[in-house]
Design a protein around this motif. Structure first.
Motif, PDB file in Angstrom:
ATOM      1  N   ILE A 168       0.230  -5.995 -10.988  1.00  0.00           N
ATOM      2  CA  ILE A 168      -1.059  -6.280 -10.371  1.00  0.00           C
ATOM      3  C   ILE A 168      -2.148  -5.646 -11.240  1.00  0.00           C
ATOM      4  O   ILE A 168      -1.864  -4.818 -12.113  1.00  0.00           O
ATOM      5  N   SER A 206      -8.282  -0.274  -5.337  1.00  0.00           N
ATOM      6  CA  SER A 206      -8.783  -0.674  -4.021  1.00  0.00           C
ATOM      7  C   SER A 206      -7.726  -0.488  -2.937  1.00  0.00           C
ATOM      8  O   SER A 206      -8.028  -0.036  -1.831  1.00  0.00           O
ATOM      9  N   GLN A 207      -6.469  -0.792  -3.250  1.00  0.00           N
ATOM     10  CA  GLN A 207      -5.393  -0.610  -2.274  1.00  0.00           C
ATOM     11  C   GLN A 207      -5.139   0.870  -2.008  1.00  0.00           C
ATOM     12  O   GLN A 207      -4.804   1.261  -0.885  1.00  0.00           O
ATOM     13  N   THR A 224      -6.862  -3.627  -8.397  1.00  0.00           N
ATOM     14  CA  THR A 224      -6.130  -3.814  -7.141  1.00  0.00           C
ATOM     15  C   THR A 224      -5.455  -2.506  -6.737  1.00  0.00           C
ATOM     16  O   THR A 224      -5.460  -2.141  -5.561  1.00  0.00           O
ATOM     17  N   ALA A 228      -0.030  -0.244 -11.874  1.00  0.00           N
ATOM     18  CA  ALA A 228      -0.405  -1.654 -12.034  1.00  0.00           C
ATOM     19  C   ALA A 228       0.663  -2.410 -12.823  1.00  0.00           C
ATOM     20  O   ALA A 228       1.055  -3.516 -12.448  1.00  0.00           O
ATOM     21  N   GLN A 259       0.838  -1.200   0.000  1.00  0.00           N
ATOM     22  CA  GLN A 259       0.000   0.000   0.000  1.00  0.00           C
ATOM     23  C   GLN A 259       0.873   1.251   0.000  1.00  0.00           C
ATOM     24  O   GLN A 259       0.588   2.223  -0.695  1.00  0.00           O
TER      25      GLN A 259
END
Length: 168
Positions: free
Chosen positions: A136, A143-144, A140, A131, A113
């Motif tokens: 990732i 959301s992180q 993700t 990303a 994070q």
């Protein structure tokens, strides 16, 4: 490319981008000494591959090396916070009680994070690039990022004084 030309190109890239990548490293590890070591390790690794690196992707490639070194070597780069300030406290006009210690709050985030927050907001990279760098999904990253920002907000909230009023 001849070695002399290659080395000159590498030195030029280091001179142009070294400070910015060191700042990213500081954002990741929260300590200027560790950031210097992390940046040096990334540039050493970059030099070993410099002949194969395209100039237009050199910064992204170096940032990926830096990020991988940090994520894979947490113990070495630590999550400790430095007592040294990157700027003079006298240069700010914020009262001492009202200062927010973002470095300490960032250090409390989970490593991934923290990396996402640094890449998104310190380096101002788009979600898609973060990303790609972190290998990732974009969802993700989103959301992180949301979780990290919620954690930072709660960590940086003013502490109520004894009468229930916040300082400031």
């Amino acid at each position: 490319m001849r070695r002399r030309e290659r080395d000159a190109e590498y030195a030029e890239f280091f001179s142009a981008r070294g400070a910015a990548l060191r700042r990213t490293a500081y954002g990741l590890c929260g300590d200027w000494g560790a950031a210097e070591e992390l940046t040096q390790a990334a540039f050493v690794k970059l030099y070993a591959h410099w002949g194969r690196v395209q100039m237009e992707s050199a910064e992204a490639y170096t940032r990926r090396i830096l990020l991988n070194l940090f994520l894979n070597g947490r113990r070495k780069w630590g999550r400790e916070t430095s007592t040294a300030e990157p700027f003079s406290r006298e240069s700010t006009q914020i009262a001492a009680d009202d200062r927010l210690d973002l470095s300490t709050a960032l250090a409390k985030l989970p490593t991934r994070q923290r990396a996402i927050v640094v890449l998104r907001f310190l380096d101002d990279l788009p979600v898609a690039e973060v990303a790609r760098l972190m290998d990732i999904a974009e969802g993700t990253v989103k959301s992180q990022t949301a979780r990290a920002l919620a954690s930072l907000r709660s960590l940086l909230e003013p502490v109520p004084n004894q009468e229930g009023l916040s300082h400031g």
